[in-house]
Scaffold this active site. Structure first.
Site, PDB file in Angstrom:
ATOM      1  N   LYS A  89      10.400   2.006   8.751  1.00 18.09           N
ATOM      2  CA  LYS A  89       9.415   2.737   7.940  1.00 18.09           C
ATOM      3  C   LYS A  89       8.866   1.813   6.860  1.00 18.09           C
ATOM      4  O   LYS A  89       9.607   1.245   6.072  1.00 18.09           O
ATOM      5  CB  LYS A  89      10.038   3.963   7.275  1.00 18.09           C
ATOM      6  CG  LYS A  89       9.067   4.733   6.381  1.00 18.09           C
ATOM      7  CD  LYS A  89       9.719   5.968   5.777  1.00 18.09           C
ATOM      8  CE  LYS A  89      10.477   5.658   4.504  1.00 18.09           C
ATOM      9  NZ  LYS A  89       9.577   5.384   3.342  1.00 18.09           N
ATOM     10  N   ASP A 137       4.365   5.130   6.563  1.00 21.05           N
ATOM     11  CA  ASP A 137       4.581   6.320   5.739  1.00 21.05           C
ATOM     12  C   ASP A 137       3.775   6.237   4.441  1.00 21.05           C
ATOM     13  O   ASP A 137       4.324   6.027   3.363  1.00 21.05           O
ATOM     14  CB  ASP A 137       6.079   6.450   5.428  1.00 21.05           C
ATOM     15  CG  ASP A 137       6.421   7.735   4.697  1.00 21.05           C
ATOM     16  OD1 ASP A 137       5.691   8.737   4.880  1.00 21.05           O
ATOM     17  OD2 ASP A 137       7.410   7.737   3.940  1.00 21.05           O
ATOM     18  N   LYS A 145       1.560   8.794   3.642  1.00 22.69           N
ATOM     19  CA  LYS A 145       1.364  10.182   3.219  1.00 22.69           C
ATOM     20  C   LYS A 145      -0.066  10.463   2.745  1.00 22.69           C
ATOM     21  O   LYS A 145      -0.303  10.879   1.611  1.00 22.69           O
ATOM     22  CB  LYS A 145       2.355  10.553   2.105  1.00 22.69           C
ATOM     23  CG  LYS A 145       3.818  10.444   2.511  1.00 22.69           C
ATOM     24  CD  LYS A 145       4.727  10.869   1.361  1.00 22.69           C
ATOM     25  CE  LYS A 145       6.194  10.829   1.760  1.00 22.69           C
ATOM     26  NZ  LYS A 145       6.697   9.446   1.886  1.00 22.69           N
ATOM     27  N   ASP A 162      -6.031  13.738   0.936  1.00 27.75           N
ATOM     28  CA  ASP A 162      -7.341  13.597   0.298  1.00 27.75           C
ATOM     29  C   ASP A 162      -8.300  14.566   0.980  1.00 27.75           C
ATOM     30  O   ASP A 162      -7.881  15.421   1.753  1.00 27.75           O
ATOM     31  CB  ASP A 162      -7.817  12.145   0.426  1.00 27.75           C
ATOM     32  CG  ASP A 162      -8.637  11.688  -0.770  1.00 27.75           C
ATOM     33  OD1 ASP A 162      -9.623  12.386  -1.097  1.00 27.75           O
ATOM     34  OD2 ASP A 162      -8.311  10.650  -1.374  1.00 27.75           O
ATOM     35  N   THR A 207      11.979  15.559   0.011  1.00 28.25           N
ATOM     36  CA  THR A 207      13.408  15.857  -0.116  1.00 28.25           C
ATOM     37  C   THR A 207      13.927  15.626  -1.533  1.00 28.25           C
ATOM     38  O   THR A 207      15.086  15.925  -1.825  1.00 28.25           O
ATOM     39  CB  THR A 207      14.235  15.005   0.869  1.00 28.25           C
ATOM     40  OG1 THR A 207      13.870  13.634   0.742  1.00 28.25           O
ATOM     41  CG2 THR A 207      14.004  15.474   2.293  1.00 28.25           C
ATOM     42  N   ARG A 267      18.587   3.373   1.549  1.00 29.62           N
ATOM     43  CA  ARG A 267      19.590   2.660   0.766  1.00 29.62           C
ATOM     44  C   ARG A 267      20.975   2.550   1.388  1.00 29.62           C
ATOM     45  O   ARG A 267      21.621   1.503   1.229  1.00 29.62           O
ATOM     46  CB  ARG A 267      19.669   3.296  -0.631  1.00 29.62           C
ATOM     47  CG  ARG A 267      18.508   2.876  -1.515  1.00 29.62           C
ATOM     48  CD  ARG A 267      18.307   3.792  -2.712  1.00 29.62           C
ATOM     49  NE  ARG A 267      17.697   5.061  -2.330  1.00 29.62           N
ATOM     50  CZ  ARG A 267      17.309   5.983  -3.206  1.00 29.62           C
ATOM     51  NH1 ARG A 267      17.477   5.782  -4.498  1.00 29.62           N
ATOM     52  NH2 ARG A 267      16.747   7.096  -2.792  1.00 29.62           N
TER      53      ARG A 267
END
Length: 240
Positions: free
Chosen positions: A35, A62, A64, A67, A125, A216
């Site tokens: 990603k 990614d 997102k 608009d 999330t 992470r």
């Protein structure tokens, strides 16, 4: 049987291109899908996407997009040219989502390449019920995610990004063929960090997640490839 590698996406969340390359190389034999988000895409000016393509890896772009319909449609067409496998837009107005889905199909046909998948972001999330309430949303995170997933499917998107806590109900509402991309995945031994709705890899798969996004717990591990291999094994232990 589907391999665990096909269900694991590693998030490259660094603003340094060199570190991204180092991470990708360290995961060469462990990870097939990556990603690339806003932080890295902007700081590297898209170079990480080019590097992943040179390595034959699948790319989850990614960014997102959110608009007006015409701007989102143009952004989707540009992403198609980048040869990405999967991209995100926010679940927004029906017309905007429809135009994005159509633009991806038409641009891929024009270029003679495989159409990328488009998934809609339901609820981040990092957000809780109280966070949604603060911005005027009367529904819970789960209710909002399910409602937005239904809208995304109606608009012609391939799936959604959602918490694995809601994924089973989204699959029930939208069908098994509706892709569910689940971030906020944390092995039991990993720190939660800024995520509020986290789920373990095995539980996410059991709940019906199509693919998992892990950052992470892998990228900050002492040995990223070992951490990735362990998550792949955990996924494969519950794949039907």
């Amino acid at each position: 049987m589907v391999s665990g590698k096909e269900k694991l996406i590693v998030a490259i969340d660094t603003d340094e291109y060199e570190k991204a390359v180092e991470l990708i190389d360290s995961l060469e034999n462990s990870v097939e899908i990556y990603k690339v988000g806003l932080e890295n895409y902007i700081s590297s000016r898209g170079k990480t996407v080019d590097y992943l393509k040179s390595k034959g890896k699948k790319i989850f772009l990614d960014l997102k997009f959110h608009d007006i319909p015409n701007t989102m449609k143009s952004a989707v067409k540009a992403a198609v040219k980048d040869g990405v496998w999967l991209m995100t837009i926010h679940v927004s107005d029906m017309e905007g989502m429809r135009q994005c889905a159509l633009a991806a199909k038409e641009e891929a046909e024009r270029l003679g390449i495989e159409r990328p998948l488009i998934v809609g972001v339901t609820v981040l999330t990092s957000l809780s019920d109280s966070d949604l309430s603060d911005i005027g949303c009367s529904l819970s995170t789960e209710e909002t995610a399910i409602k937005r997933a239904k809208l995304a499917k109606e608009a012609g998107l391939d799936g959604v990004v959602c918490s694995a806590r809601e994924v089973s109900k989204i699959v029930k509402a939208c069908g098994d063929d509706f892709i569910t991309v689940c971030p906020g995945i944390r092995p039991k031994t990993a720190e939660v960090g800024d995520q509020k709705r986290v789920v373990t890899p095995s539980d996410a798969i059991k709940n019906g997640a199509t693919v998992l996004v892990v950052g992470r717990p892998i990228t900050k591990a002492e040995k990223p490839n070992k951490a990735a291999d362990e998550i792949v094994k955990e996924i494969e232990s519950v794949i039907k």
